[in-house]
Design an enzyme around this catalytic site. Structure first.
Site, PDB file in Angstrom:
ATOM      1  N   ASP A  77      29.154  69.158   5.735  1.00  0.00           N
ATOM      2  CA  ASP A  77      29.514  70.353   6.120  1.00  0.00           C
ATOM      3  C   ASP A  77      31.201  70.303   5.925  1.00  0.00           C
ATOM      4  O   ASP A  77      31.630  69.415   5.865  1.00  0.00           O
ATOM      5  CB  ASP A  77      29.208  70.984   7.700  1.00  0.00           C
ATOM      6  CG  ASP A  77      29.773  72.470   7.543  1.00  0.00           C
ATOM      7  OD1 ASP A  77      30.131  72.828   6.742  1.00  0.00           O
ATOM      8  OD2 ASP A  77      30.364  72.701   8.474  1.00  0.00           O
ATOM      9  N   CYS A  79      25.454  73.447   4.725  1.00  0.00           N
ATOM     10  CA  CYS A  79      26.888  74.647   4.607  1.00  0.00           C
ATOM     11  C   CYS A  79      26.144  75.108   3.608  1.00  0.00           C
ATOM     12  O   CYS A  79      25.201  74.906   2.544  1.00  0.00           O
ATOM     13  CB  CYS A  79      27.945  73.523   4.301  1.00  0.00           C
ATOM     14  SG  CYS A  79      29.614  74.688   3.765  1.00  0.00           S
ATOM     15  N   THR A 105      27.554  77.397   1.652  1.00  0.00           N
ATOM     16  CA  THR A 105      28.973  77.059   0.684  1.00  0.00           C
ATOM     17  C   THR A 105      28.202  75.973  -0.193  1.00  0.00           C
ATOM     18  O   THR A 105      28.606  76.091  -1.493  1.00  0.00           O
ATOM     19  CB  THR A 105      29.895  77.436   0.769  1.00  0.00           C
ATOM     20  OG1 THR A 105      30.613  78.257   2.388  1.00  0.00           O
ATOM     21  CG2 THR A 105      31.141  77.889   0.019  1.00  0.00           C
ATOM     22  N   CYS A 154      26.883  80.911   7.817  1.00  0.00           N
ATOM     23  CA  CYS A 154      27.497  80.123   7.311  1.00  0.00           C
ATOM     24  C   CYS A 154      27.468  79.742   8.785  1.00  0.00           C
ATOM     25  O   CYS A 154      27.328  79.893   9.749  1.00  0.00           O
ATOM     26  CB  CYS A 154      29.091  81.045   7.086  1.00  0.00           C
ATOM     27  SG  CYS A 154      30.627  79.180   7.842  1.00  0.00           S
ATOM     28  N   THR A 155      27.540  78.148   8.310  1.00  0.00           N
ATOM     29  CA  THR A 155      26.803  77.790   9.855  1.00  0.00           C
ATOM     30  C   THR A 155      27.938  77.604  11.216  1.00  0.00           C
ATOM     31  O   THR A 155      27.290  76.897  11.858  1.00  0.00           O
ATOM     32  CB  THR A 155      26.396  76.138   9.450  1.00  0.00           C
ATOM     33  OG1 THR A 155      27.560  75.158   8.796  1.00  0.00           O
ATOM     34  CG2 THR A 155      25.344  76.112   8.267  1.00  0.00           C
TER      35      THR A 155
END
Ligand code: DGL
Length: 259
Positions: free
Chosen positions: A10, A73, A75, A183-184
């Site tokens: 991440d 992640c 993104t 989002c994580t």
């Protein structure tokens, strides 16, 4: 090969929310987690920069002998997983905002999504949203500034409250009944979100779904670790060891690594 570790990366400490779900579901799997906190946040970087960082993280995990890689992640998944899958001969598991269950279950026909700019502007996110959001109003909000606060241990700070107040206001006014966490890092905001959102709003994150998908792909590739030996779950960060340690259970080893 089944005893080889699962690699997880991440942009920082957020993917530990995925690790926790995975470790509950797959308690005998060895794993290596890379927190690329030095380069966080990924959310405002260009697609090419996100691809380059994802390559760096992937190659590091491959050099440590990982059998599968979980891109923990949103993104990095929405911008780079296509490239990673086309380039490396190993299974990749990604995470995307859980628009589908929110869109299927909404009664007010209005859902909110909080995610990074990189996720909300990605092609993959729009493809998924277009597929499931017919007749549904989707209120998108970029969570600018949230990741840096979490990365510096200010998850429950006054600054965070102020940011969330601004980001949630249009969603509450629009009468959302589901908030998708894209989002994580954001599952760590759940206690604050519960406090700030109207009671009927259901918070959705994809952690458990990612853990289940990882199990199923490992099974398909005959890579599940069937031994019942206590695993090694190793954590590396190129940022603060202390912050990473504070967010995971103390029993896991955390080391500084330059990558
Ligand atoms: N955890 C990352 C995600 O899921 C955070 C992105 C960032 O670093 O901006 O999108």
């Amino acid at each position: 090969m089944s005893k080889a570790p699962i690699g997880i990366f991440d942009s920082g400490i957020g993917g530990t929310s995925i690790f926790k779900e995975m470790h509950t579901l797959l308690p005998f799997e060895n794993s290596i987690y890379l927190a690329d906190s030095r380069h966080a946040p990924y959310g405002n970087k260009s697609k090419q920069e996100i691809i380059n960082l994802s390559i760096k993280n992937t190659e590091n995990l491959l050099s440590k002998g990982c059998k599968i890689i979980v891109v923990a992640c949103n993104t990095a998944t929405t911008n780079a997983i296509g490239y990673l899958r086309a380039t490396y001969n190993i299974p990749f598991i990604g995470i995307e905002p859980a628009i589908k269950p929110a869109a299927l279950n909404t009664k007010t026909k209005t859902i909110g999504i909080l995610a990074t700019k990189g996720t909300l502007t990605s092609k993959l996110f729009h493809q998924t949203t277009d597929l499931y959001s017919n007749g549904i109003r989707v209120i998108e909000q970029i969570g600018d500034g949230i990741v840096p606060l979490i990365e510096t241990g200010k998850t429950e700070s006054e600054q965070m409250r102020e940011l969330l107040k601004i980001y949630l206001k249009p969603m509450i006014e629009a009468n959302i009944d589901h908030l998708v966490l894209g989002c994580t890092h954001y599952p760590y905001l759940i206690p604050l979100l519960i406090e700030m959102l109207p009671k009927q709003v259901k918070i959705i994150d994809s952690g458990l779904a990612v853990a289940r998908q990882t199990k199923s792909i490992l099974d398909q590739h005959q890579l599940l670790n069937k031994t019942l030996i206590k695993p090694i779950n190793m954590f590396y960060t190129n940022g603060s060891v202390q912050v990473l340690r504070s967010i995971i259970n103390q029993k896991f080893p955390v080391e500084a690594l330059d990558f």
